[in-house]
Design an enzyme around this catalytic site. Structure first.
Site, mmCIF file in Angstrom:
data_model
loop_
_atom_site.group_PDB
_atom_site.id
_atom_site.type_symbol
_atom_site.label_atom_id
_atom_site.label_comp_id
_atom_site.label_asym_id
_atom_site.label_seq_id
_atom_site.Cartn_x
_atom_site.Cartn_y
_atom_site.Cartn_z
ATOM 1 N N GLU A 32 3.595 4.161 -0.405
ATOM 2 C CA GLU A 32 4.405 4.650 -1.511
ATOM 3 C C GLU A 32 5.323 5.767 -1.023
ATOM 4 O OE1 GLU A 32 0.916 3.854 -4.877
ATOM 5 O OE2 GLU A 32 1.829 5.843 -4.692
ATOM 6 N N GLU A 51 1.141 0.003 10.379
ATOM 7 C CA GLU A 51 -0.308 -0.201 10.592
ATOM 8 C C GLU A 51 -0.985 1.103 11.010
ATOM 9 O OE1 GLU A 51 -1.623 -3.038 9.862
ATOM 10 O OE2 GLU A 51 -0.075 -4.558 10.086
ATOM 11 N N LEU A 83 0.828 -1.205 0.000
ATOM 12 C CA LEU A 83 0.000 0.000 0.000
ATOM 13 C C LEU A 83 0.863 1.255 0.000
ATOM 14 C CD1 LEU A 83 -2.790 1.419 0.327
ATOM 15 C CD2 LEU A 83 -2.501 1.175 2.805
#
Length: 390
Positions: A126, A372, A124
């Site tokens: 970047e 997370e 996910l």
């Protein structure tokens, strides 16, 4: 989704014994080699650790959230690299497919994930998008020609856990417009032409864990590899996955806090100054007491939220549970940082020396407040939910 309590008690006892007899003695080796020995990985596969949260019908063990948290708590009591080997398989790597995938996708992928034959990673983050997941820039352009119906993916993912080990990625890319509704989730095999890995990241702690960039240069991914078969649903899938992942990390943080506290108490009983054990001094006892109280509070939060997670309809999001998962993640990961800091303080100068385990855990737990979703992102989630309510 849960196994019966008797079977779970047997599993948990096996995990505890495995940690005590195999993992803890290998901690120094992992620290020195910056890798987890292959024979230990094979033992993990044989125990079923790669499929803890995957239902039995797909070859896993099928633990509930509360049961998974109990196992994560135990795994936190050794070097975090061991859990990281299979952590993405148990959590964010496979859960998107389990929650939102088609039945065909589940039956094709999940049995191989559960056995450990396929390592899944979650791609996910970047270079310019992490906390703001809706701002991802990796593009997926749909093409239909003689070669079939597929998407051409271009862009870079960063800090991807287990990328060097991964056989496939649960990967988010922008397929339409801007914002969250334009993001799709793909199953991307790691051997597709045009997919390459960056150099391994050199990290502050958690030696033995593997992270690096994942670069996609005109990678052709079949349209059938969109999770659930529907483009534009990827952001929602990612957010549902993160709820479970945050509870797992919260339990892990509590386990690390337990290990650090045990190391600190043992040292306080052994080390002598001014003719007595340092643990007999009230100021040292106060640090130990603060750590015990905070650990108790954090683990109570995790257990409560895990039960609420299990009580909601499977695969559906619940704003209240999401908010509580963020509460647990925020508190527990901050808590273990304080416990580790006190652990170093109790050890005095020895706490700054690598051969003492608290020095390693002090570095290792710093990451728990970042992945997370950072502590600040958890604060935003909690605050927004409170302001949303009537």
């Amino acid at each position: 989704m849960a196994i019966d309590s008797e079977s779970f008690d047997i599993l948990l006892a096996s995990v505890q014994r495995f940690i005590r007899e195999r993992l803890v003695p290998a901690e120094d080796m992992v620290e020195e080699l910056d890798d987890v020995p292959a024979d230990i990985v094979d033992d993990m596969k044989a125990m079923g650790l790669f499929g803890l949260s995957i239902p039995e019908e797909y070859g896993g063990i099928g633990l509930s959230m509360a049961q998974e948290c109990a196992v994560a708590y135990e795994l936190g009591q050794t070097a975090l690299a061991f859990r990281s080997v299979f952590g993405t398989n148990v959590g964010i790597g496979s859960q998107g497919i389990l929650m939102d995938g088609t039945e065909a996708q589940k039956r094709e992928v999940l049995p191989r994930v559960a056995s450990g034959d396929l390592i899944m990673s979650f791609a996910l983050t970047e270079p310019d998008a992490g906390s703001d997941a809706a701002a991802i820039r990796m593009r997926g352009e749909r093409v239909k020609d003689a070669g079939g119906d597929y998407y051409v993916l271009n862009g870079t993912k960063r800090f991807i856990t287990n990328a060097p080990r991964a056989g496939a990625f649960t990967l988010m890319a922008r397929t339409d417009g801007e914002g969250a509704n334009g993001i799709s989730a793909f199953i991307v095999p790691s051997d597709l032409p045009g997919l390459s890995l960056g150099k391994p990241d050199k990290k502050m702690g958690q030696r033995g864990t593997k992270t690096c960039d994942v670069v996609l240069d005109n990678v052709r991914v079949p349209a059938a590899n969109i999770i659930g078969g529907q483009p534009g649903k990827g952001f929602k899938t990612a957010m549902k996955v993160l709820d479970r992942g945050r509870l797992h990390v919260s339990a892990l943080a509590c386990g690390v806090a337990q290990r650090v506290l045990q190391e600190s108490v043992a040292y306080a009983k052994e080390r002598r100054q001014f003719g007595q054990r340092i643990g007999d001094f009230q100021l040292v006892q106060a640090m130990l007491a603060d750590s015990q109280a905070e650990l108790y509070a954090g683990w109570s939060m995790v257990q409560d939220c895990a039960l609420r997670y299990d009580a909601k309809p499977a695969g559906q999001s619940d704003p209240d549970v999401s908010m509580r998962a963020s509460c647990a993640k925020m508190f527990c990961t901050e808590m273990v940082g304080r416990v580790a800091d006190r652990g170093v303080q109790v050890h005095g100068g020895a706490g700054y020396i690598n051969e003492y385990k608290v020095e390693r855990f002090y570095r290792d737990v710093r990451l728990l407040r970042l992945y997370e979703g950072t502590t600040q992102i958890q604060q935003i989630i909690i605050g927004r939910e409170l302001m949303r309510r009537d």
